[in-house]
Design a protein around this motif. Structure first.
Motif, PDB file in Angstrom:
ATOM      1  N   ARG A  25      -0.109 -55.658 -12.055  1.00  0.00           N
ATOM      2  CA  ARG A  25      -0.995 -55.616 -13.227  1.00  0.00           C
ATOM      3  C   ARG A  25      -1.737 -54.283 -13.317  1.00  0.00           C
ATOM      4  O   ARG A  25      -1.835 -53.688 -14.395  1.00  0.00           O
ATOM      5  N   ALA A  26      -2.269 -53.816 -12.200  1.00  0.00           N
ATOM      6  CA  ALA A  26      -3.027 -52.564 -12.201  1.00  0.00           C
ATOM      7  C   ALA A  26      -2.131 -51.379 -12.555  1.00  0.00           C
ATOM      8  O   ALA A  26      -2.525 -50.507 -13.331  1.00  0.00           O
ATOM      9  N   MET A  27      -0.923 -51.361 -12.007  1.00  0.00           N
ATOM     10  CA  MET A  27      -0.020 -50.258 -12.300  1.00  0.00           C
ATOM     11  C   MET A  27       0.465 -50.311 -13.745  1.00  0.00           C
ATOM     12  O   MET A  27       0.573 -49.284 -14.404  1.00  0.00           O
ATOM     13  N   THR A  28       0.726 -51.518 -14.244  1.00  0.00           N
ATOM     14  CA  THR A  28       1.144 -51.673 -15.638  1.00  0.00           C
ATOM     15  C   THR A  28       0.038 -51.181 -16.579  1.00  0.00           C
ATOM     16  O   THR A  28       0.320 -50.518 -17.581  1.00  0.00           O
ATOM     17  N   ALA A  29      -1.211 -51.482 -16.234  1.00  0.00           N
ATOM     18  CA  ALA A  29      -2.344 -51.038 -17.055  1.00  0.00           C
ATOM     19  C   ALA A  29      -2.422 -49.507 -17.099  1.00  0.00           C
ATOM     20  O   ALA A  29      -2.942 -48.945 -18.063  1.00  0.00           O
ATOM     21  N   GLN A  30      -1.901 -48.849 -16.066  1.00  0.00           N
ATOM     22  CA  GLN A  30      -1.902 -47.386 -16.014  1.00  0.00           C
ATOM     23  C   GLN A  30      -0.604 -46.790 -16.560  1.00  0.00           C
ATOM     24  O   GLN A  30      -0.353 -45.602 -16.429  1.00  0.00           O
ATOM     25  N   GLY A  31       0.254 -47.653 -17.128  1.00  0.00           N
ATOM     26  CA  GLY A  31       1.499 -47.171 -17.709  1.00  0.00           C
ATOM     27  C   GLY A  31       2.631 -47.019 -16.707  1.00  0.00           C
ATOM     28  O   GLY A  31       3.640 -46.384 -16.993  1.00  0.00           O
ATOM     29  N   ALA A  32       2.469 -47.589 -15.522  1.00  0.00           N
ATOM     30  CA  ALA A  32       3.507 -47.505 -14.485  1.00  0.00           C
ATOM     31  C   ALA A  32       4.104 -48.893 -14.286  1.00  0.00           C
ATOM     32  O   ALA A  32       3.657 -49.868 -14.876  1.00  0.00           O
ATOM     33  N   ALA A 105       2.644 -39.322  -9.534  1.00  0.00           N
ATOM     34  CA  ALA A 105       1.668 -39.823 -10.509  1.00  0.00           C
ATOM     35  C   ALA A 105       1.196 -41.226 -10.171  1.00  0.00           C
ATOM     36  O   ALA A 105       0.051 -41.586 -10.456  1.00  0.00           O
ATOM     37  N   THR A 106       2.038 -42.039  -9.552  1.00  0.00           N
ATOM     38  CA  THR A 106       1.666 -43.431  -9.265  1.00  0.00           C
ATOM     39  C   THR A 106       1.129 -43.639  -7.856  1.00  0.00           C
ATOM     40  O   THR A 106       0.414 -44.602  -7.612  1.00  0.00           O
ATOM     41  N   GLU A 107       1.459 -42.754  -6.934  1.00  0.00           N
ATOM     42  CA  GLU A 107       1.069 -42.958  -5.541  1.00  0.00           C
ATOM     43  C   GLU A 107      -0.439 -43.062  -5.320  1.00  0.00           C
ATOM     44  O   GLU A 107      -0.875 -43.906  -4.543  1.00  0.00           O
ATOM     45  N   PRO A 108      -1.274 -42.242  -5.949  1.00  0.00           N
ATOM     46  CA  PRO A 108      -2.717 -42.403  -5.717  1.00  0.00           C
ATOM     47  C   PRO A 108      -3.212 -43.809  -6.074  1.00  0.00           C
ATOM     48  O   PRO A 108      -3.977 -44.407  -5.316  1.00  0.00           O
ATOM     49  N   LEU A 109      -2.753 -44.345  -7.195  1.00  0.00           N
ATOM     50  CA  LEU A 109      -3.160 -45.692  -7.591  1.00  0.00           C
ATOM     51  C   LEU A 109      -2.648 -46.718  -6.596  1.00  0.00           C
ATOM     52  O   LEU A 109      -3.391 -47.590  -6.146  1.00  0.00           O
ATOM     53  N   ARG A 110      -1.383 -46.624  -6.208  1.00  0.00           N
ATOM     54  CA  ARG A 110      -0.804 -47.585  -5.261  1.00  0.00           C
ATOM     55  C   ARG A 110      -1.546 -47.541  -3.932  1.00  0.00           C
ATOM     56  O   ARG A 110      -1.915 -48.575  -3.374  1.00  0.00           O
ATOM     57  N   ARG A 111      -1.817 -46.340  -3.445  1.00  0.00           N
ATOM     58  CA  ARG A 111      -2.539 -46.199  -2.172  1.00  0.00           C
ATOM     59  C   ARG A 111      -3.961 -46.744  -2.264  1.00  0.00           C
ATOM     60  O   ARG A 111      -4.449 -47.379  -1.325  1.00  0.00           O
ATOM     61  N   ASP A 112      -4.636 -46.493  -3.380  1.00  0.00           N
ATOM     62  CA  ASP A 112      -5.998 -47.022  -3.571  1.00  0.00           C
ATOM     63  C   ASP A 112      -5.987 -48.552  -3.558  1.00  0.00           C
ATOM     64  O   ASP A 112      -6.875 -49.180  -2.978  1.00  0.00           O
TER      65      ASP A 112
END
Length: 150
Positions: A25-32, A105-112
């Motif tokens: 859900r969080a990644m989808t909200a960020q367009g990933a 582009a997605t790794e910072p969000l995934r790691r957080d």
């Protein structure tokens, strides 16, 4: 308090599913896309040696589903396929520069998100959980005895 194996396994599966859904859900909200990111990360780790059959087995997906996902990644310029030099029937899959940028582009969000999921664990909790998961992995997939397969 003694916890039975069934309850423990049920809780482990539940935590995994909750984390997976929240991350998606969080990644989808960020367009990933979590699925797309996991696929790209696997292809990146393989260093140009990924095969569709291995991906299907690893992710528990039908070969056609994997082919469709790979077609989309290739169309978007995130991966490239090349014929295996030793077996022309096999296509090796490698990540492109654009694919590397998508991961970056997605790794910072995934790691957080992963860090946030583990925020209540102490260093000792992490060590114990790591050891327990390693033991479970061995129980599920025991190492081959020395000399096996020779």
């Amino acid at each position: 308090m003694k916890v039975c194996d069934e309850e423990l396994f049920k809780e482990l599966a539940s935590v995994f599913l909750m984390a997976h859904r929240q991350m998606d859900r969080a990644m989808t909200a960020q367009g990933a896309s979590l699925a797309r990111t996991k696929l790209l990360l696997y292809i990146q780790r393989c260093g140009g040696n990924a095969r569709a059959a291995d991906i299907a087995e690893l992710f528990g997906q039908a070969p056609r589903t994997v082919t469709d996902a790979l077609d989309a990644l290739e169309r978007d310029g995130l991966i490239q396929r090349a014929t295996d030099a030793g077996d022309r029937r096999v296509k090796r899959i490698a990540i492109t520069d654009e694919g590397e940028r998508a991961i970056a582009a997605t790794e910072p969000l995934r790691r957080d998100l992963v860090r946030d999921f583990c925020r209540l664990l102490t260093d000792e909790d992490r060590r114990v959980l790591h050891d327990c998961l390693q033991k479970m992995a061995i129980a599920i997939n025991p190492p081959s005895p020395p000399g096996d397969g020779i």
